[in-house]
Design a protein around this motif. Structure first.
Motif, PDB file in Angstrom:
ATOM      1  N   GLY A 216       4.833  15.331  -1.903  1.00  0.00           N
ATOM      2  CA  GLY A 216       5.375  16.378  -1.175  1.00  0.00           C
ATOM      3  C   GLY A 216       4.495  17.909  -1.547  1.00  0.00           C
ATOM      4  O   GLY A 216       3.429  17.757  -2.139  1.00  0.00           O
ATOM      5  N   GLY A 217       4.992  18.836  -0.987  1.00  0.00           N
ATOM      6  CA  GLY A 217       4.453  20.160  -1.093  1.00  0.00           C
ATOM      7  C   GLY A 217       4.502  21.184   0.056  1.00  0.00           C
ATOM      8  O   GLY A 217       5.600  20.903   0.758  1.00  0.00           O
ATOM      9  N   THR A 218       3.469  21.722   0.217  1.00  0.00           N
ATOM     10  CA  THR A 218       3.494  22.946   1.399  1.00  0.00           C
ATOM     11  C   THR A 218       2.338  22.482   2.470  1.00  0.00           C
ATOM     12  O   THR A 218       2.068  23.409   3.302  1.00  0.00           O
ATOM     13  CB  THR A 218       3.421  24.163   0.829  1.00  0.00           C
ATOM     14  OG1 THR A 218       2.378  24.181   0.089  1.00  0.00           O
ATOM     15  CG2 THR A 218       4.770  24.568   0.002  1.00  0.00           C
ATOM     16  N   SER A 219       1.611  21.446   2.190  1.00  0.00           N
ATOM     17  CA  SER A 219       0.279  21.392   3.086  1.00  0.00           C
ATOM     18  C   SER A 219       0.666  20.457   3.989  1.00  0.00           C
ATOM     19  O   SER A 219       0.503  19.379   4.098  1.00  0.00           O
ATOM     20  CB  SER A 219      -0.865  20.917   2.255  1.00  0.00           C
ATOM     21  OG  SER A 219      -2.086  20.883   3.012  1.00  0.00           O
ATOM     22  N   ALA A 220       1.197  21.357   5.264  1.00  0.00           N
ATOM     23  CA  ALA A 220       1.658  20.058   6.432  1.00  0.00           C
ATOM     24  C   ALA A 220       0.423  19.555   6.951  1.00  0.00           C
ATOM     25  O   ALA A 220       0.611  18.424   7.714  1.00  0.00           O
ATOM     26  CB  ALA A 220       2.149  21.091   7.422  1.00  0.00           C
TER      27      ALA A 220
ATOM     28  N   LEU B 288       0.966  -1.282  -0.070  1.00  0.00           N
ATOM     29  CA  LEU B 288       0.047  -0.094   0.243  1.00  0.00           C
ATOM     30  C   LEU B 288       0.855   1.119  -0.058  1.00  0.00           C
ATOM     31  O   LEU B 288       1.700   1.235   0.662  1.00  0.00           O
ATOM     32  CB  LEU B 288      -0.979  -0.073   1.169  1.00  0.00           C
ATOM     33  CG  LEU B 288      -1.662   1.225   1.386  1.00  0.00           C
ATOM     34  CD1 LEU B 288      -2.731   1.298   0.330  1.00  0.00           C
ATOM     35  CD2 LEU B 288      -2.763   1.219   2.895  1.00  0.00           C
ATOM     36  N   ILE B 289       0.706   2.194  -0.802  1.00  0.00           N
ATOM     37  CA  ILE B 289       1.550   3.299  -1.239  1.00  0.00           C
ATOM     38  C   ILE B 289       0.372   4.559  -1.013  1.00  0.00           C
ATOM     39  O   ILE B 289      -0.442   4.527  -1.834  1.00  0.00           O
ATOM     40  CB  ILE B 289       2.279   3.269  -2.629  1.00  0.00           C
ATOM     41  CG1 ILE B 289       3.053   2.131  -2.647  1.00  0.00           C
ATOM     42  CG2 ILE B 289       2.891   4.550  -2.737  1.00  0.00           C
ATOM     43  CD1 ILE B 289       3.261   1.536  -4.015  1.00  0.00           C
ATOM     44  N   ILE B 290       0.787   5.586  -0.486  1.00  0.00           N
ATOM     45  CA  ILE B 290      -0.066   6.720  -0.248  1.00  0.00           C
ATOM     46  C   ILE B 290       0.882   8.049  -0.321  1.00  0.00           C
ATOM     47  O   ILE B 290       1.997   7.965   0.157  1.00  0.00           O
ATOM     48  CB  ILE B 290      -0.890   6.844   1.053  1.00  0.00           C
ATOM     49  CG1 ILE B 290      -1.481   5.726   1.405  1.00  0.00           C
ATOM     50  CG2 ILE B 290      -1.661   7.942   1.330  1.00  0.00           C
ATOM     51  CD1 ILE B 290      -2.082   5.602   2.789  1.00  0.00           C
ATOM     52  N   CYS B 291       0.490   8.947  -1.355  1.00  0.00           N
ATOM     53  CA  CYS B 291       1.302  10.131  -1.507  1.00  0.00           C
ATOM     54  C   CYS B 291       0.422  11.145  -1.140  1.00  0.00           C
ATOM     55  O   CYS B 291      -0.693  11.434  -1.457  1.00  0.00           O
ATOM     56  CB  CYS B 291       1.655  10.174  -3.085  1.00  0.00           C
ATOM     57  SG  CYS B 291       2.543   8.872  -3.393  1.00  0.00           S
ATOM     58  N   GLY B 292       0.999  12.270  -0.366  1.00  0.00           N
ATOM     59  CA  GLY B 292       0.369  13.217   0.289  1.00  0.00           C
ATOM     60  C   GLY B 292       1.120  14.823  -0.262  1.00  0.00           C
ATOM     61  O   GLY B 292       1.880  14.461  -1.079  1.00  0.00           O
ATOM     62  N   LYS B 293       0.777  15.738   0.244  1.00  0.00           N
ATOM     63  CA  LYS B 293       1.241  17.126  -0.019  1.00  0.00           C
ATOM     64  C   LYS B 293       1.777  17.909   0.872  1.00  0.00           C
ATOM     65  O   LYS B 293       2.229  19.056   1.072  1.00  0.00           O
ATOM     66  CB  LYS B 293      -0.192  18.159  -0.381  1.00  0.00           C
ATOM     67  CG  LYS B 293      -1.108  17.388  -1.644  1.00  0.00           C
ATOM     68  CD  LYS B 293      -2.153  18.306  -1.853  1.00  0.00           C
ATOM     69  CE  LYS B 293      -2.983  17.732  -3.053  1.00  0.00           C
ATOM     70  NZ  LYS B 293      -4.043  18.629  -3.455  1.00  0.00           N
TER      71      LYS B 293
END
Length: 383
Positions: free
Chosen positions: A153-157, A129-134
């Motif tokens: 990745g991104g800027t939404s902690a 299971l792989i989950i990618c967030g921001k």
């Protein structure tokens, strides 16, 4: 038939190039039953995409045969109720990937966990299971997952990728490509609003759980019988890990209990990995790699209430930033080192200061010292 006796609700869903028509009775509408849609309609052939705006809810009375990748796209939601079983056909094409903006809600209970396993029921025979967030990472503003090539990745902690509770993942870790294996659970840039608790990673061929940056907090993690590291972080993870129980195979197959990395190619990359880790039991095998906890490549961390048994090294500190952050700074508290731990704390080229760590003979670790913790019994395979 009387008009008010049966209300027909027609729903058309595009699956590939065909349309499927569903009807719901008035009774269904009143009881909240939702027509099964999209890729959930054929449990014997579970694969495909959950698209933007689509909510796919599985049926806990069915066994879903994962015959290929399931991808939850941006704006899609996959809901997996308590007691649902997903059995993957063997091969690297069988995995579940939640992309940025997608969400998964796999919420089991102590008596009815959600389970993922392989039809072969042997180690390393399907993906994982792989989950990618921001949430922020330190390998760039964004990056791409090595499996699925999905942006993370991104800027939404405070990004929210959904909820995982009472989930068991077994027999994952097959080779995806040369030198690349699946972990049981991979969390790429996951935000703090994502819920990850009561998760068991069992008999995998790679790491049990790996956290790639982000701000997610995880708790009640069981990682046992995995053939690489039990619990790993890298790429700037800033979160908490609470109640972690790991155990190597009795043969000694496997590497570290916990491995912490900041950035493998740039040890000064920011944000710096700096989790708070508490209430942990780490049980080694009889042979193999010798570190219960290894921090390297610039990772920071702090530890409290740790039980370590059957390892050559309790803590191994490697890289100047890691050693500077921990040595003599009271970052390691209340540790019970069993008599079969040869070296309590070691650091590359450095003498360990007296106030680097404190010991506690009655430390409870994950809950029951070296025994299986009560919160993990049954649903996780621990007895």
């Amino acid at each position: 038939m009387k008009k008010n006796h049966l209300k027909i609700i027609i729903a058309a869903f595009i699956i590939g190039s065909s349309f499927v028509i569903h009807s719901c009775s008035k009774d269904d509408e009143e009881t909240g039953t939702i027509a099964v849609v999209g890729i959930a309609q054929d449990p014997s052939n579970f694969k495909g995409e959950v698209t933007n705006g689509q909510v796919v809810t599985l049926d806990a009375t069915k066994v879903y045969v994962l015959n290929g990748p399931v991808k939850v796209k941006d704006g899609g939601k996959l809901v997996i109720p308590a007691g649902t079983r997903i059995v993957a056909t063997t091969g690297a094409a069988s995995y579940i990937l939640v992309e940025q903006g997608g969400q998964i809600y796999a919420n089991g209970t102590v008596n009815s966990p959600v389970s993922f396993t392989s039809s072969a029921a042997t180690t390393g025979t399907w993906g994982g299971l792989i989950i990618c967030g921001k949430a922020p990472i330190n390998t760039g503003t964004t990056s791409s997952s090595e499996i699925g090539n999905s942006t993370y990745g991104g800027t939404s902690a405070a990004d929210n990728s959904g909820s995982l509770t009472y989930v068991r993942i077994e027999n994952a870790g097959i080779n995806f490509a040369t030198g690349i294996k699946f972990n049981g659970l991979s969390l790429f840039g996951i935000g703090s609003e994502t819920k990850v608790e009561n998760i068991a990673l069992v008999n995998g061929a790679e790491d049990g759980i790996q956290i790639y940056g982000g701000t997610v907090n995880v708790s009640n993690i069981v990682s046992v019988g995995n053939e690489d590291d039990a619990f790993v972080w890298t790429d700037g993870w800033i979160g908490t890990g609470n109640n972690i129980y790991t155990k190597r195979k009795t043969s000694g197959t496997g590497n570290t209990g916990i491995k912490g990395i900041n950035n493998a190619t740039n040890i000064a990359a920011t944000p710096i990995s700096k989790p708070t880790i508490s209430n942990v039991t780490l049980l080694g095998g009889t042979t193999g790699e010798s570190n219960a906890i290894r921090l390297e490549s610039g990772s920071y961390a702090s530890f409290k209430n740790i039980v370590i048994s059957n390892w050559a090294n309790g803590f191994n500190l490697d890289s100047t930033p890691t050693i500077t952050y921990i040595n003599g700074q009271s970052k390691i508290e209340d540790v019970f080192f069993d008599t079969n731990v040869t070296n309590k704390v070691v650091a590359t080229g450095t003498t360990i200061a007296a106030n680097t760590f404190t010991e506690k003979a009655d430390a409870t670790g994950a809950g029951s010292a070296t025994a299986s913790p009560a919160w993990a019994l049954g649903w996780s395979t621990l007895q």
